[in-house]
Design an enzyme around this catalytic site. Structure first.
Site, PDB file in Angstrom:
ATOM      1  N   HIS A   1      -1.408   0.150  15.435  1.00  0.00           N
ATOM      2  CA  HIS A   1      -0.456   0.383  14.653  1.00  0.00           C
ATOM      3  C   HIS A   1       0.964  -0.283  15.169  1.00  0.00           C
ATOM      4  O   HIS A   1       1.879  -0.572  14.559  1.00  0.00           O
ATOM      5  CB  HIS A   1      -0.254   1.904  14.306  1.00  0.00           C
TER       6      HIS A   1
ATOM      7  N   LEU B   1      -5.878  -1.229  -0.781  1.00  0.00           N
ATOM      8  CA  LEU B   1      -5.976  -1.318   0.558  1.00  0.00           C
ATOM      9  C   LEU B   1      -6.414  -2.567   1.348  1.00  0.00           C
ATOM     10  O   LEU B   1      -7.478  -2.710   1.724  1.00  0.00           O
ATOM     11  CB  LEU B   1      -6.625  -0.260   1.321  1.00  0.00           C
TER      12      LEU B   1
ATOM     13  N   PHE C   1      -3.417  -9.453  11.246  1.00  0.00           N
ATOM     14  CA  PHE C   1      -4.591 -10.355  11.351  1.00  0.00           C
ATOM     15  C   PHE C   1      -5.445 -10.580  10.035  1.00  0.00           C
ATOM     16  O   PHE C   1      -5.712 -11.379   9.403  1.00  0.00           O
ATOM     17  CB  PHE C   1      -5.517  -9.876  12.404  1.00  0.00           C
TER      18      PHE C   1
ATOM     19  N   GLU D   1      -5.061  -6.327   2.811  1.00  0.00           N
ATOM     20  CA  GLU D   1      -3.631  -7.050   3.159  1.00  0.00           C
ATOM     21  C   GLU D   1      -4.025  -8.393   2.721  1.00  0.00           C
ATOM     22  O   GLU D   1      -2.865  -9.253   2.225  1.00  0.00           O
ATOM     23  CB  GLU D   1      -3.540  -6.959   4.649  1.00  0.00           C
TER      24      GLU D   1
ATOM     25  N   PHE E   1       1.594  -1.552   8.247  1.00  0.00           N
ATOM     26  CA  PHE E   1       1.892  -1.800   9.976  1.00  0.00           C
ATOM     27  C   PHE E   1       1.568  -3.305  10.329  1.00  0.00           C
ATOM     28  O   PHE E   1       0.475  -3.661  10.063  1.00  0.00           O
ATOM     29  CB  PHE E   1       1.029  -0.753  10.586  1.00  0.00           C
TER      30      PHE E   1
ATOM     31  N   GLU F   1       0.845  -1.266  -0.132  1.00  0.00           N
ATOM     32  CA  GLU F   1       0.086  -0.012  -0.061  1.00  0.00           C
ATOM     33  C   GLU F   1       0.844   1.176   0.104  1.00  0.00           C
ATOM     34  O   GLU F   1       1.576   1.475   0.932  1.00  0.00           O
ATOM     35  CB  GLU F   1      -1.028   0.050   1.101  1.00  0.00           C
TER      36      GLU F   1
END
Length: 325
Positions: free
Chosen positions: A129, A58, A88, A60, A83, A29
């Protein structure tokens, strides 16, 4: 050699491997034109083009899925999770797929994926973060987990990670990105994964640590030297697999040990280190192995994190308990 911050050394490592291997791809990202949140990839898209350094949505989970597919078709993905608190959302790709690739295919397929991600406290980031989640991935067989503490180590370890045939989690402590400079070779070099480094020699106590706590431990060791104690600081550098031999060799020299980590006591890898020491070197110990960690609470808001995080003062207080036992 050049004087580099850790972020510059990380950038230089990626540039080196993009130059040397056309199958290396860097994505995540905002890593393209923006150069990432911390500018770790600054200038790489301009130098190597949008096909090799590019932005992703955006998502993950999508980044992880892309890395799996690319790895299976001969590429060496270097994926960034913006970050590590966002772990998760990509954990199934990392632990459920990449970590098992070689095993489930009986070695026919590998997953040469490097997963870069900033983590750690002390820089007033928003909630979710700064969490130290390294213990989650360190407990998953099939993953190598690397956490450098210096610019020199960061470049050599990242190059080794990108060259590795199996998935490597490469965690970069945000507080260390620009906190100091160090001489770093401008040419390519590697540091073996899974090998600890004795950052300071000593004879009275071994401090086993990693990440930003290496710098705090070195500060503590300097203060303890002023009152007559010689403290050795062992930087794990790789927390999975762990260099048990270097840890035990240090303890056999000093006969006392403590473990320092930023993560909460129930998290991180400190408990596992203590267990390994107890199993392998208990007869060399002259005192209990104590830990310095963050409290077992949810990571606090930025206003309270400097009180919550371990520091050199905490390390000194615990070290004196071990030294005077």
């Amino acid at each position: 050699m050049a004087q580099m911050t850790m972020i510059q050394a990380i950038n230089d490592a990626m540039r080196s491997q993009l130059n040397n291997d056309e199958n290396v791809l860097v994505f995540g990202e905002d890593v393209g034109n923006n150069g990432g949140v911390f500018r770790a990839t600054e200038g790489l898209q301009k130098e190597f083009g949008e096909e090799r350094v590019f932005d992703t949505p955006l998502a993950e989970s999508g980044i992880g899925g892309l890395a799996i597919g690319l790895a299976l078709t001969g590429f060496r993905p270097v994926m960034e999770i913006q970050f590590f608190g966002f772990l998760f959302e990509v954990l199934d790709s990392v632990s459920g797929q990449l970590a098992r690739m070689s095993f489930r295919s009986a070695g026919h397929y590998n997953a040469p994926v490097t997963i870069r991600s900033p983590f750690g406290g002390g820089v007033a980031t928003p909630e979710m973060h700064a969490d130290s989640l390294e213990g989650i991935v360190a407990s998953q067989p099939g993953l190598t987990v690397v956490i450098p503490s210096t610019p020199y180590d960061a470049k050599g370890l990242l190059i080794s990670a990108i060259k590795d045939e199996n998935p490597v989690i490469f965690l970069e402590h945000m507080k260390l990105y620009r906190s100091f400079r160090q001489e770093v070779p401008e040419e390519e070099y590697t540091i073996p994964l899974g090998k600890a480094d004795v950052k300071r020699e000593g004879k009275d106590l071994s401090i086993i640590t990693y990440g930003a706590m290496v710098q705090e431990s070195l500060k503590a060791a300097e203060e303890l030297e002023k009152v007559g104690y010689s403290v050795e600081v062992v930087d794990l550098r790789t927390i999975q697999p762990m260099d048990i031999e270097t840890i035990i060799a240090s303890i056999e020299k000093t006969n006392r040990a403590m473990v320092v980590q930023e993560a909460q006591k129930q998290a991180g890898v400190a408990a596992n280190i203590v267990a390994e020491i107890t199993e392998r070197a208990i007869l060399s110990l002259e005192a209990p192995v104590l830990r310095v960690t963050s409290p077992d609470t949810i990571y606090p808001y930025a206003q309270g994190e400097n009180t919550w995080l371990p520091n050199a003062k905490d390390i000194i207080e615990t070290a004196k308990k071990v030294l005077t036992f």
